[in-house]
Design an enzyme around this catalytic site. Structure first.
Site, PDB file in Angstrom:
ATOM      1  N   PRO A 100       0.814  -1.218   0.000  1.00 48.30           N
ATOM      2  CA  PRO A 100       0.000   0.000   0.000  1.00 48.30           C
ATOM      3  C   PRO A 100       0.851   1.273   0.000  1.00 48.30           C
ATOM      4  CG  PRO A 100      -0.417  -1.340   1.989  1.00 48.30           C
ATOM      5  CD  PRO A 100       0.575  -2.079   1.175  1.00 48.30           C
ATOM      6  N   GLU A 127       2.578  -7.968   8.644  1.00 50.51           N
ATOM      7  CA  GLU A 127       2.575  -6.507   8.808  1.00 50.51           C
ATOM      8  C   GLU A 127       3.321  -5.784   7.694  1.00 50.51           C
ATOM      9  OE1 GLU A 127       0.920  -4.010  10.786  1.00 50.51           O
ATOM     10  OE2 GLU A 127      -0.025  -5.979  10.828  1.00 50.51           O
ATOM     11  N   ARG A 165      -3.944  -7.764 -20.833  1.00 49.66           N
ATOM     12  CA  ARG A 165      -4.953  -7.397 -21.828  1.00 49.66           C
ATOM     13  C   ARG A 165      -4.482  -6.289 -22.765  1.00 49.66           C
ATOM     14  NH1 ARG A 165      -8.123  -3.684 -20.871  1.00 49.66           N
ATOM     15  NH2 ARG A 165     -10.097  -4.489 -21.646  1.00 49.66           N
ATOM     16  N   ASP A 180     -11.095   1.099 -24.303  1.00 48.03           N
ATOM     17  CA  ASP A 180     -11.310   0.953 -22.862  1.00 48.03           C
ATOM     18  C   ASP A 180     -11.478   2.278 -22.165  1.00 48.03           C
ATOM     19  OD1 ASP A 180     -10.898  -1.696 -22.994  1.00 48.03           O
ATOM     20  OD2 ASP A 180      -8.868  -1.660 -22.187  1.00 48.03           O
TER      21      ASP A 180
HETATM   22  N1  ADE Z   1      -0.800  -5.299  -0.083  1.00 49.61           N
HETATM   23  C1  ADE Z   1      -1.684  -4.949   0.867  1.00 49.61           C
HETATM   24  N2  ADE Z   1      -2.447  -3.934   0.451  1.00 49.61           N
HETATM   25  C2  ADE Z   1      -2.051  -3.612  -0.821  1.00 49.61           C
HETATM   26  C3  ADE Z   1      -2.442  -2.639  -1.779  1.00 49.61           C
HETATM   27  N3  ADE Z   1      -3.403  -1.764  -1.534  1.00 49.61           N
HETATM   28  N4  ADE Z   1      -1.790  -2.608  -2.948  1.00 49.61           N
HETATM   29  C4  ADE Z   1      -0.784  -3.465  -3.186  1.00 49.61           C
HETATM   30  N5  ADE Z   1      -0.363  -4.403  -2.339  1.00 49.61           N
HETATM   31  C5  ADE Z   1      -0.983  -4.480  -1.149  1.00 49.61           C
END
Ligand code: ADE
Length: 271
Positions: A100, A127, A165, A180
């Site tokens: 994230p 984590e 794709r 797209d």
């Molecule tokens: N791993 C956990 N959450 C994620 C996300 N939002 N994007 C990529 N990998 C992740």
């Protein structure tokens, strides 16, 4: 060209299931795509096959250990080298951490990745990763959105799917991914199929007209309308033609219940 993805994960079967179906299955069968799944646990050296450990400094959660992840990526790089030798292009293949904290994945990033012949995707669990994986192994970090998943597998599959794709020939349709949503910077226009009248809801007459120029114009305008209504942020990045801007002004006026101020030269009003 064949594109090769290597997915490093503690749960290869999650990925295998998705790759066994539909367009990704077909892309692999036709030789456009190869996906190699590697279980990070197979690269854990200790007898308990540990892939995570307690965080230094305390606190909750577990951290992915560096040794098995480094060993897994190095094994992948050896395989790449066997395929292509020690060429420059090997050194430029992305080693991507799914997290994230990465840059946000978009259609533009998908297009950028589609130029590579080899990509490694590292999926985390727990984590997070030991920071040394981030600093000394990964060349890129990607997030698929501002939310936290239990692992990187879904994110890796999102990347493989969106990139595949775009490979010429991956979609049955010869125009491929051209129309797209996002390809042009706009959301896609509405689609209809038979029947022409379903429960009294009819298909727009123009689509039945056979007039391809009129259909193209209608589609472009509906793309503009939809993008304006749902994702006005996308329009800020585009250069629109004068008549397209006027069309959107009309859409905005209509939305606000304002009467149309202009009458065009045909005397038939806007549209
Ligand atoms: N791993 C956990 N959450 C994620 C996300 N939002 N994007 C990529 N990998 C992740």
């Amino acid at each position: 060209m064949t594109m090769r993805f290597d997915i490093l994960t503690l749960f290869p079967e999650i990925c295998a299931a998705y790759l066994r179906e539909s367009i990704l299955k077909r892309a692999q069968a036709s030789g456009l795509l190869r996906v190699h799944l590697h279980n990070i646990r197979d690269y854990a050296a200790d007898k308990h096959k540990m892939t995570d450990d307690l965080p230094y400094g305390g606190g909750g959660g577990m951290v992915m250990k560096p040794e098995p992840v480094f060993a897994a990526v190095e094994a992948v790089m050896r395989e790449w080298r066997l395929e292509i030798g020690d060429s420059i292009s090997n050194l430029q293949s992305p080693i991507i951490l799914l997290t994230p904290q990465g840059r946000t994945f978009t259609q533009t990033v998908a297009r950028e990745l589609a130029h590579h012949e080899r990509i490694a995707l590292i999926c985390g669990r727990y984590e997070g990763f030991d920071e040394r994986i981030r600093e000394h192994l990964a060349t890129d970090e990607i997030s698929i959105g501002d939310y936290v998943l239990t692992g990187g597998e879904l994110a890796a599959l999102v990347v493989v799917d969106a990139v595949t794709r775009l490979l010429p020939g991956a979609l049955g349709d010869p125009t491929g991914a051209e129309d797209d949503s996002f390809a042009s910077g706009l959301l896609e226009y509405p689609h209809y199929t038979r029947p022409p009248n379903f429960r009294g809801w009819t298909v727009p007459e123009v689509l039945l007209s056979g007039d391809h120029a009129r259909i193209a114009r209608w589609r472009r305008r509906e793309s503009l309308r939809r993008t304006f209504l749902r994702r006005p942020d996308l329009l800020l990045k585009l250069e629109l033609a004068e008549d397209e801007r006027r069309f959107l002004t009309d859409v905005a006026d209509e939305l606000a219940g304002r009467p149309r101020p202009r009458v065009d030269s045909s005397g038939q009003g806007g549209q």
